[in-house]
Scaffold this motif. Structure first.
Motif, PDB file in Angstrom:
ATOM      1  N   GLN A  66       3.527 -22.658  -5.481  1.00 30.82           N
ATOM      2  CA  GLN A  66       4.290 -21.759  -4.599  1.00 30.82           C
ATOM      3  C   GLN A  66       4.110 -20.296  -4.967  1.00 30.82           C
ATOM      4  O   GLN A  66       4.413 -19.422  -4.167  1.00 30.82           O
ATOM      5  CB  GLN A  66       5.791 -22.082  -4.710  1.00 30.82           C
ATOM      6  N   PRO A  68       3.024 -16.822  -5.198  1.00 24.32           N
ATOM      7  CA  PRO A  68       2.046 -16.018  -4.455  1.00 24.32           C
ATOM      8  C   PRO A  68       1.107 -15.338  -5.433  1.00 24.32           C
ATOM      9  O   PRO A  68       1.466 -15.044  -6.574  1.00 24.32           O
ATOM     10  CB  PRO A  68       2.921 -14.984  -3.731  1.00 24.32           C
ATOM     11  N   VAL A 241      19.334 -20.845 -14.797  1.00 21.75           N
ATOM     12  CA  VAL A 241      19.628 -19.533 -14.229  1.00 21.75           C
ATOM     13  C   VAL A 241      18.651 -19.216 -13.114  1.00 21.75           C
ATOM     14  O   VAL A 241      19.031 -18.872 -12.001  1.00 21.75           O
ATOM     15  CB  VAL A 241      19.566 -18.441 -15.314  1.00 21.75           C
ATOM     16  N   LEU A 242      17.395 -19.349 -13.429  1.00 21.52           N
ATOM     17  CA  LEU A 242      16.374 -18.963 -12.462  1.00 21.52           C
ATOM     18  C   LEU A 242      15.386 -20.116 -12.325  1.00 21.52           C
ATOM     19  O   LEU A 242      15.064 -20.783 -13.294  1.00 21.52           O
ATOM     20  CB  LEU A 242      15.647 -17.713 -12.972  1.00 21.52           C
ATOM     21  N   SER A 243      14.901 -20.329 -11.135  1.00 24.66           N
ATOM     22  CA  SER A 243      13.891 -21.358 -10.950  1.00 24.66           C
ATOM     23  C   SER A 243      12.610 -20.945 -11.652  1.00 24.66           C
ATOM     24  O   SER A 243      12.334 -19.765 -11.863  1.00 24.66           O
ATOM     25  CB  SER A 243      13.626 -21.564  -9.462  1.00 24.66           C
ATOM     26  N   SER A 246      10.691 -18.536  -9.559  1.00 21.27           N
ATOM     27  CA  SER A 246      11.186 -17.163  -9.575  1.00 21.27           C
ATOM     28  C   SER A 246      10.828 -16.475 -10.878  1.00 21.27           C
ATOM     29  O   SER A 246      10.555 -15.276 -10.904  1.00 21.27           O
ATOM     30  CB  SER A 246      12.701 -17.144  -9.373  1.00 21.27           C
ATOM     31  N   MET A 247      10.825 -17.233 -11.962  1.00 17.32           N
ATOM     32  CA  MET A 247      10.455 -16.621 -13.233  1.00 17.32           C
ATOM     33  C   MET A 247       8.998 -16.170 -13.204  1.00 17.32           C
ATOM     34  O   MET A 247       8.674 -15.060 -13.624  1.00 17.32           O
ATOM     35  CB  MET A 247      10.654 -17.631 -14.363  1.00 17.32           C
ATOM     36  N   ILE A 249       7.213 -15.546 -10.613  1.00 10.87           N
ATOM     37  CA  ILE A 249       7.103 -14.424  -9.678  1.00 10.87           C
ATOM     38  C   ILE A 249       7.642 -13.161 -10.320  1.00 10.87           C
ATOM     39  O   ILE A 249       7.070 -12.077 -10.165  1.00 10.87           O
ATOM     40  CB  ILE A 249       7.856 -14.748  -8.366  1.00 10.87           C
ATOM     41  N   GLY A 250       8.720 -13.301 -11.061  1.00  4.49           N
ATOM     42  CA  GLY A 250       9.303 -12.136 -11.713  1.00  4.49           C
ATOM     43  C   GLY A 250       8.337 -11.488 -12.678  1.00  4.49           C
ATOM     44  O   GLY A 250       8.230 -10.262 -12.742  1.00  4.49           O
ATOM     45  N   VAL A 251       7.641 -12.306 -13.437  1.00  5.58           N
ATOM     46  CA  VAL A 251       6.650 -11.768 -14.373  1.00  5.58           C
ATOM     47  C   VAL A 251       5.594 -10.968 -13.615  1.00  5.58           C
ATOM     48  O   VAL A 251       5.283  -9.822 -13.968  1.00  5.58           O
ATOM     49  CB  VAL A 251       5.995 -12.931 -15.160  1.00  5.58           C
ATOM     50  N   ALA A 253       5.609  -9.848 -10.441  1.00  2.00           N
ATOM     51  CA  ALA A 253       6.096  -8.729  -9.644  1.00  2.00           C
ATOM     52  C   ALA A 253       6.485  -7.554 -10.523  1.00  2.00           C
ATOM     53  O   ALA A 253       6.245  -6.390 -10.169  1.00  2.00           O
ATOM     54  CB  ALA A 253       7.279  -9.176  -8.782  1.00  2.00           C
ATOM     55  N   ALA A 254       7.077  -7.850 -11.657  1.00  2.84           N
ATOM     56  CA  ALA A 254       7.451  -6.759 -12.554  1.00  2.84           C
ATOM     57  C   ALA A 254       6.210  -6.020 -13.039  1.00  2.84           C
ATOM     58  O   ALA A 254       6.176  -4.783 -13.071  1.00  2.84           O
ATOM     59  CB  ALA A 254       8.249  -7.303 -13.741  1.00  2.84           C
TER      60      ALA A 254
ATOM     61  N   LEU B 242      12.706 -14.294 -20.405  1.00  2.00           N
ATOM     62  CA  LEU B 242      12.340 -13.277 -19.426  1.00  2.00           C
ATOM     63  C   LEU B 242      13.323 -12.132 -19.544  1.00  2.00           C
ATOM     64  O   LEU B 242      14.504 -12.343 -19.773  1.00  2.00           O
ATOM     65  CB  LEU B 242      12.417 -13.890 -18.019  1.00  2.00           C
ATOM     66  N   SER B 246      12.927  -8.547 -15.198  1.00  2.00           N
ATOM     67  CA  SER B 246      11.991  -9.470 -14.563  1.00  2.00           C
ATOM     68  C   SER B 246      12.735 -10.553 -13.804  1.00  2.00           C
ATOM     69  O   SER B 246      12.274 -11.019 -12.767  1.00  2.00           O
ATOM     70  CB  SER B 246      11.072 -10.106 -15.607  1.00  2.00           C
ATOM     71  N   ILE B 249      13.877  -8.973 -10.601  1.00  2.00           N
ATOM     72  CA  ILE B 249      12.717  -8.799  -9.737  1.00  2.00           C
ATOM     73  C   ILE B 249      12.261 -10.141  -9.202  1.00  2.00           C
ATOM     74  O   ILE B 249      11.882 -10.268  -8.035  1.00  2.00           O
ATOM     75  CB  ILE B 249      11.589  -8.096 -10.517  1.00  2.00           C
ATOM     76  N   GLY B 250      12.306 -11.162 -10.068  1.00  2.00           N
ATOM     77  CA  GLY B 250      11.891 -12.486  -9.641  1.00  2.00           C
ATOM     78  C   GLY B 250      12.722 -13.001  -8.485  1.00  2.00           C
ATOM     79  O   GLY B 250      12.201 -13.581  -7.535  1.00  2.00           O
TER      80      GLY B 250
END
Lengths: 483, 483
Positions: A66, A68, A241-243, A246-247, A249-251, A253-254, B242, B246, B249-250
């Motif tokens: 999933q 991107p 906390v976060l899927s 999302s983690m 993606i967070g890495v 995107a940040a 994380l 992040s 942002i994620g």
DNA sequence: ATGTCGGCGCCCCGCCGACAA
DNA sequence: TTGTCGGCGGGGCGCCGACAT
């Protein structure tokens, strides 16, 4: 031992966190002998792909489809490492570091030198011992059996006029909590034991057989202790906390946001969870990218951590060179080397490594950047700009920030052009006045690999005397057996 | 009690996680009486801002200024809730839910109805008790003092011919682990106690005074137990995986990516950590946005959870209506109501709430969408398309997915136009054949608030008989005292 | 109705050397 | 040199009713 250049700031990261400075030697001892944090203020190369792998390892879960792809995010980012703070999880004592990175678009020679010098201040801790706990150590039936040499080297000497010889030991952990133990020398045959207080420590830290405990002495002869847990299967399966998506993606995107704005961002590096370091000192990366002309079948050595926190080298052979993920991370050099190991017990060793992790056993030729240039001409040649096309391509392929981007078109400055452009500003800076004295005391061999390039482009920046001095220091380990 | 429509799939999320289905009643009991998960397959409104707040709460750290704003990410996303799985942290027993959402651009009337009906199947659990542990309960000195009513209601009856009456209780927790207790009725005066086995439970779950334990009986009369920890200050200060940045942002990037591609994404909802739910059933949001014409000074009631897991309403007054974060999240309606509470002991209650959390105590006028239409004309008027400009603006402001975007320009379909466009497809669908019988048994007053709109636009979809029946059911609570 | 405490029995934690690997 | 075990002494876990609130 020293964790070089770590900025020791008691951050408020997570209120209620450490209100004191974590002892860097203890942190390093818990992290292990192979962990080498880059120094604050130096340049590093950050690999989002490796960061993502740490997230996967921490979550015990691979990356889903999933996520991107971030086409604008390069596979490696040149950054300045602004800040390094050391931490330890208050629940598990797991050590980790918080790194503040800021993407930059270029580096100068001084940055390269500073990065290289900062890597050298590592010297292994000797006032240290580490023992993997046995079933007897962790059972409620008894205390802790101290290896004799360890007790004699680390603990304060016992008064052997007592019968039996015994004393009270006081040690502080990563969180500055105090643990006291009765240290006694008794039994037949005589041995060192920790008795009273030990079971409280075992239950307080929730230790089991297979985990390790370590003791060091700091500069004030104070006793410090830490733990290293066995690599168990069921660590933390998910943060709740976060899927995982999302983690990841967070890495990405940040990093992408920071790269687009050249703004700072923060990463956590967890040495015991991550399969590999993903923030690499610029000099380390530079040397590897520059000097290691790797090919299939090439032999190499690589450091591994032993039990009891030692190091040893294993030998292996390169069996492939290709992208780990050719879709998302093309030409990333992140663990792009497939390897086989000599020893059959090497089943648990990684079968993919990155170029900066290995030491080729062939002589350190200066066949950089390509074999197009003869070996002999590599020592101190002056390369006219016009002849540097291959060099340019090499660096554009491996260090895209030098040019404009990774695209195929030939716009963007060449490395040589860029270096020449830097001359004026660098010359006004001179060398960092602190650098020269340090250089004189510098005895490591590894720097040799960057010198050809260094002197190649920046002869004007260093006095002949300095150069000769360096050469003299370096010659013993930089003899080219084929020259 | 029933957690409606939860798709109970033993996911592999985090390998080594639950290999069995978490009992939904037990999950709900641990989550608390106010938690109401939307049903899988229904439409929901997702608030990234609220999700971000949960991350902040879980990290015990506010959001930094570093987070980029995602101008393309709307403050609320209409989504289909594809999947809901229940989880519990194996370390702490903290309950959470994994929700798979997929952004969609429109909803039809049937979706609204299904959303509304799914909210109604909630009925409070009666075979349930919850006790906050005292110092005596958690000390190693003794066992657990069972409240008499609870023991008589939940536990199997004791054989009072025994002296003393006693039995062995077997209860399973969220992870299907078995705990056994000796249940005895003794002492002077007589009381119910849990003795043998209790201390193992306390230490195993690491309970302290102030935490709560709860028992329920499932449909097979099996005993289940769960815990609710007191809201301590130092929970998990940081994940060490994380950075807070992040993570934020994620959250945003994952939502933005999903919204841009209409692709599914996953969020974790942690009822005890989150200040408010951020995935709201469409009907709940719709009713609130539609019927609550809020104004400064307006009185309202709001549900809160009491100790011992009950509910009670507190009264308050609206003291402000404005964006919580006017820069990043303009017109988001996420906790945009500033409130004051009647009772002075209300210091710990939130001073900002969202529109769907409160019940105005004024009669539920149908002054939707704007006061421009007279009150009387609001009951069942037919509004020609040409006169619906204000209505359009209202909905474009609050539900931007109905139009093209949130921009000021008047492109994009109006709600009315869109609704009309939906008619053909809806009419071929008719009502869900299951819906009508349920509607007949439906006695709650809340649905009234959507009916004016409903019947306004969709008269052709419902028989007069059905409408009258609904009207009769609803009239008692929808009397307009001013009419 | 139920929270806390003194009393006290006994389990098991934890210190010891023996013994073996 | 050091891992494991039998022996065993004592601290504290945990069951009891008394008593207070």
């Amino acid at each position: 031992m020293k964790v070089p250049g770590v900025t020791l700031i008691a951050t408020n990261h997570g209120e209620g966190a450490e209100k004191f400075m974590i002892n860097p030697e203890l942190w390093q001892a818990c992290a292990g002998p192979l962990v080498n944090l880059p120094a604050a203020g130096t340049h590093v190369v950050y690999f989002p792909q490796g960061h993502s792998e740490q997230v996967s390892a921490s979550m015990k879960k691979g990356m889903d489809a999933q996520i991107p792809s971030y086409p604008n995010l390069q596979s490696k980012l040149l950054c300045i490492l602004h800040n390094v703070t050391l931490h330890a999880d208050p629940e598990t004592d797991e050590v980790y570091a918080q790194l503040t990175l800021q993407p930059v678009t270029a580096f100068d020679k001084e940055a390269l030198l500073r990065s290289d010098l900062s890597m050298k201040s590592y010297k292994p801790q000797t006032e240290f011992f580490c023992k993997t706990l046995t079933a007897s150590d962790t059972s409620t039936h008894g205390g802790f059996s101290v290896p004799r040499r360890a007790a004699e080297k680390i603990f304060p000497p016992l008064d052997f006029s007592m019968q039996p010889p015994a004393q009270e030991l006081v040690a502080r952990d990563l969180h500055d909590s105090v643990w006291t133990f009765r240290h006694i020398f008794r039994g037949q045959p005589k041995r060192h034991l920790l008795t009273t207080g030990w079971s409280l420590f075992v239950s307080g830290k929730r230790l089991s057989a297979g985990d390790s405990v370590l003791f060091i002495r700091d500069e004030k002869q104070q006793l410090l202790l830490g733990i290293r847990r066995a690599t168990r299967q069921p660590t933390n399966l998910s943060s709740s906390v976060l899927s995982s998506d999302s983690m990841h993606i967070g890495v990405l995107a940040a990093a992408a946001h920071a790269a687009a704005n050249n703004s700072p961002f923060t990463v956590f590096y967890n040495p015991r969870a991550s399969p590999s370091e993903f923030v690499i000192p610029l000099a380390k990366y530079y040397k590897a990218a520059c000097s290691n002309q790797l090919s299939l079948g090439m032999r190499f050595r690589m450091m591994f951590e032993t039990e009891e926190s030692g190091t040893r080298r294993y030998m292996g052979t390169i069996t492939g060179i290709n992208d780990l993920d050719g879709v998302r991370w093309k030409n990333s050099q992140w663990r792009n080397i497939q390897v086989g190991w000599d020893e059959s017990t090497a089943g648990e060793r990684r079968n993919r490594v990155s170029i900066w992790e290995i030491e080729p056993v062939t002589a350190p030729f200066f066949i950089c950047p390509t074999p197009f240039y003869g070996l002999n001409r590599q020592r101190y040649p002056g390369i006219p700009d016009g002849e540097s096309a291959d060099l340019d391509n090499f660096f554009k392929r491996t260090m895209p920030w030098v040019g404009e981007d990774m695209s195929m078109k030939d716009t963007g400055l060449s490395l040589v052009q860029w270096m020449n452009m830097q001359q004026s500003s660098i010359q006004s800076n001179h060398l960092n006045p602190l650098a020269a004295p340090v250089l004189q005391n510098y005895g490591g061999p590894d720097m040799s690999r960057i010198l050809p390039h260094d002197s190649l482009q920046f002869n004007s920046l260093r006095s002949t005397a300095q150069l000769d001095q360096l050469k003299n220091q370096l010659v013993p380990s930089t003899v080219n057996p084929l020259a």
